[in-house]
Design a protein around this motif. Structure first.
Motif, PDB file in Angstrom:
ATOM      1  N   ASP A 389       0.814  -1.224   0.000  1.00 57.44           N
ATOM      2  CA  ASP A 389       0.000   0.000   0.000  1.00 57.44           C
ATOM      3  C   ASP A 389       0.842   1.266   0.000  1.00 57.44           C
ATOM      4  O   ASP A 389       0.371   2.329  -0.403  1.00 57.44           O
ATOM      5  N   GLU A 390       2.089   1.179   0.448  1.00 57.53           N
ATOM      6  CA  GLU A 390       2.945   2.357   0.495  1.00 57.53           C
ATOM      7  C   GLU A 390       3.224   2.913  -0.900  1.00 57.53           C
ATOM      8  O   GLU A 390       3.565   4.083  -1.050  1.00 57.53           O
ATOM      9  N   LEU A 391       3.083   2.080  -1.907  1.00 61.49           N
ATOM     10  CA  LEU A 391       3.363   2.509  -3.277  1.00 61.49           C
ATOM     11  C   LEU A 391       2.097   2.677  -4.103  1.00 61.49           C
ATOM     12  O   LEU A 391       2.162   2.749  -5.329  1.00 61.49           O
ATOM     13  N   LEU A 392       0.945   2.749  -3.441  1.00 63.26           N
ATOM     14  CA  LEU A 392      -0.330   2.804  -4.153  1.00 63.26           C
ATOM     15  C   LEU A 392      -1.097   4.071  -3.799  1.00 63.26           C
ATOM     16  O   LEU A 392      -1.354   4.348  -2.631  1.00 63.26           O
ATOM     17  N   ASP A 393      -1.453   4.835  -4.819  1.00 63.96           N
ATOM     18  CA  ASP A 393      -2.324   5.995  -4.683  1.00 63.96           C
ATOM     19  C   ASP A 393      -3.664   5.609  -5.290  1.00 63.96           C
ATOM     20  O   ASP A 393      -3.859   5.667  -6.510  1.00 63.96           O
ATOM     21  N   ARG A 394      -4.598   5.196  -4.446  1.00 67.58           N
ATOM     22  CA  ARG A 394      -5.875   4.668  -4.936  1.00 67.58           C
ATOM     23  C   ARG A 394      -6.685   5.723  -5.689  1.00 67.58           C
ATOM     24  O   ARG A 394      -7.293   5.425  -6.718  1.00 67.58           O
ATOM     25  N   ALA A 395      -6.691   6.944  -5.197  1.00 69.78           N
ATOM     26  CA  ALA A 395      -7.476   7.989  -5.861  1.00 69.78           C
ATOM     27  C   ALA A 395      -6.948   8.234  -7.272  1.00 69.78           C
ATOM     28  O   ALA A 395      -7.721   8.350  -8.235  1.00 69.78           O
ATOM     29  N   LYS A 396      -5.629   8.315  -7.394  1.00 65.95           N
ATOM     30  CA  LYS A 396      -5.040   8.503  -8.728  1.00 65.95           C
ATOM     31  C   LYS A 396      -5.353   7.310  -9.620  1.00 65.95           C
ATOM     32  O   LYS A 396      -5.688   7.462 -10.805  1.00 65.95           O
ATOM     33  N   GLY A 397      -5.249   6.104  -9.071  1.00 69.48           N
ATOM     34  CA  GLY A 397      -5.521   4.909  -9.860  1.00 69.48           C
ATOM     35  C   GLY A 397      -6.933   4.884 -10.398  1.00 69.48           C
ATOM     36  O   GLY A 397      -7.155   4.550 -11.570  1.00 69.48           O
TER      37      GLY A 397
END
Length: 576
Positions: A389-397
């Motif tokens: 999760d540290e490398l994941l931007d859910r909103a951007k995705g």
């Protein structure tokens, strides 16, 4: 809420056309994860029927059902015990007929998966092969070989299966002694058919007619490039095998020219029906070889997987669009656009990854090599990290996913939507090792997290037990599913679900000839396409807003104000 064009959804001009498949929006259902009608924790065929109105309201033209046949689920249903029946845990043939009738009544076509490279090891013919002697007609339906070594204790070759581990398994003969080895390019529970055997040909022709007679409109062909094998007497080890992407037709089991003789047989069966049945190939082959699978004398269409692999950039998408439209022109087929399916990390997650940071982490990660720029590979390796999760931007995705989906829905050709994409679902990370089911996880410990994260049962109701799936989900549903449940998204005019509904309704109204041109804004961070009839799609892949051409906004992936298009956004315009 009344959405633009929703009042005309029941009037589907494609439904009564023999060429419906050329520009269809096809919704992939993974049956065990879609909707559970009887509370046993597995989605089923009556569960699909119960959601027929949902599918109609979504605005899709066809449903593609992943395997629903009797299976021990060694590979999520792609290990088929019986090709002409329904898994009793999922329903009956009568349930299947009712589902087809319900979907057809709503002008939705039905496509089913055919798995012709391998059966299950529980298939009656493989059980007969195990009971028979080496060299028998029963064994000739599959690929058996003597082992190497002094007593045949070594496999015939050192080939690895696609799920890891050896591609050969030794059998115990009827008298209890160690015996021959059989080939399985996938799991050991999936023995490969011998397509040199006429009985195998006839078995599948019978199967195609069986489902066509029940009203099935088309078929998705699993591993379409692997059926024919030319193994010879002496098997080469892996290091001596030719590269199928460089030496066309020379590999002993991938993409051999003779496979097209099979599909020519199948085409004759498809053409016995009015309208002819359709087919689409899953064939991971060199682009120059794909056109033959999509030939009108063969399967007629083939999946393009380019957009499963590339990062979210204008250059990547522009290149993929150009390449695939050129391929479709060569084959006479139409393009296929796919962003997610049951084998790939979901695209809102892929597009939300910090790819530079991920590749840097992977270089330091002892369990896996760098994923390069193939986003599907990098995303699979990302799943192995301790704190992904540290490398994941859910909103951007999700923002990028909405823009990408709106772009592919604007392109000429057919678009495939994997279940849950319309809800903006991300890959589910919260699955413990003892809850996983995918064989690639168990056969590659520490190297592959498997595909369970994109197969978690769907959320229908935000406050219901099991999120309204109908029973205790066979894969765990995370808490964040509540905000993505169908009833939650129904209430939000800006939800991903309502974006899909509006886009699919507009697509049906605006879609015309299978043509497009590049618009004047195309270039740099902007992909601008123009379709016949004054319909334009503009995607801004960058972070800074750009000026829009004049026109009426039909639908946008994020809100558009005035004459500027925000970053990571697609808008459709009506300019005439």
């Amino acid at each position: 809420m009344s959405l633009p064009g929703q009042e005309t959804l029941a009037e589907n001009p494609l439904f009564n056309s023999a060429d419906w498949w050329r520009q269809a929006a096809v919704y992939q259902i993974y049956p065990r994860s879609f909707n559970d009608s009887n509370g046993d924790g597995l989605g089923d065929i009556p569960g699909v029927t119960a959601k027929a109105d949902y599918l109609q309201d979504l605005g899709i033209d066809a449903v593609w059902l992943s395997p629903f046949y009797p299976s021990q689920l060694a590979d999520g249903g792609y290990d088929v015990d019986d090709y002409r029946d329904v898994d009793p845990r999922l329903g009956t043939l009568e349930d299947f007929d009712e589902m087809v009738a319900a979907l057809h009544a709503r002008q939705i076509k039905v496509v089913v998966d055919i798995v012709p490279n391998h059966s299950s090891n529980l298939h009656r013919w493989f059980q007969e092969a195990l009971a028979a002697a080496p060299g028998s007609p029963e064994r000739d339906r599959y690929i058996f070989r003597e082992g190497r070594g002094e007593n045949g204790e070594l496999p015939p070759a050192d080939w690895e299966s696609q799920f890891g581990g050896p591609a050969w398994t030794r059998v115990t003969e009827a008298d209890g002694t160690p015996g021959q080895w059989y080939l399985h390019l996938f799991a050991s529970e999936q023995p490969d058919w011998n397509w040199d055997n006429p009985e195998v040909h006839q078995e599948f022709l019978t199967t195609l007619r069986f489902w066509s007679d029940r009203g099935v409109d088309g078929f998705r062909i699993d591993v379409a490039h692997a059926l024919v094998k030319d193994l010879g007497e002496e098997l080469s080890d892996t290091h001596a095998l030719p590269n199928e992407f460089e030496h066309f037709g020379a590999h002993p089991f991938w993409d051999r020219d003779e496979v097209h003789d099979i599909y020519a047989e199948w085409r004759k069966v498809f053409n016995e029906y009015d309208p002819p049945r359709t087919a689409v190939a899953e064939a991971w082959v060199h682009p120059d070889r794909l056109a033959r699978y999509a030939s009108p004398d063969g399967l007629g269409q083939a999946f393009s997987f380019d957009l499963l692999e590339v990062p979210f950039t204008a250059e990547n998408f522009r290149r993929a669009i150009t390449k695939n439209l050129d391929e479709a022109q060569r084959s006479g087929a139409s393009s296929t656009w796919v962003l997610s399916n049951h084998d790939i990390v979901r695209h809102p997650t892929r597009y939300g990854l910090d790819l530079d940071g991920l590749l840097e982490r992977l270089e330091e990660h002892p369990r896996t090599p760098s994923g390069g720029t193939d986003l599907s590979v990098a995303a699979k390796q990302w799943l192995l990290l301790d704190s992904p999760d540290e490398l994941l931007d859910r909103a951007k995705g999700l923002r990028r996913a909405r823009a990408a989906e709106l772009l592919i829905l604007a392109l000429p050709g057919s678009a495939y939507v994997y279940q849950g994409s319309e809800l903006g679902l991300y890959e589910v990370l919260e699955i413990a090792a003892d809850e996983r089911q995918d064989p690639s996880f168990f056969r590659n410990p520490g190297k592959d997290q498997g595909r369970d994260g994109c197969r978690v049962p769907l959320p229908w109701e935000k406050a219901a037990e099991d999120y309204g799936f109908g029973g205790p989900a066979f894969l765990p549903q995370p808490g964040w599913f509540a905000e993505h449940a169908v009833d939650a998204e129904n209430e939000d005019e800006e939800s991903t679900l309502n974006l899909y509904r509006a886009a699919l309704a507009a697509r049906r109204r605006l879609q015309g000839a299978e043509q497009m041109a590049w618009g004047p804004l195309d270039g740099g961070e902007v992909v601008h396409i123009v379709r016949p009839g004054g319909w334009e799609s503009v995607t801004n892949f960058g972070s800074e807003p750009v000026e829009l051409p004049a026109g009426e906004v039909v639908v946008a992936s994020t809100p558009v104000e005035g004459s500027t298009l925000p970053g990571e956004t697609t808008v459709w315009l009506k300019t005439d």
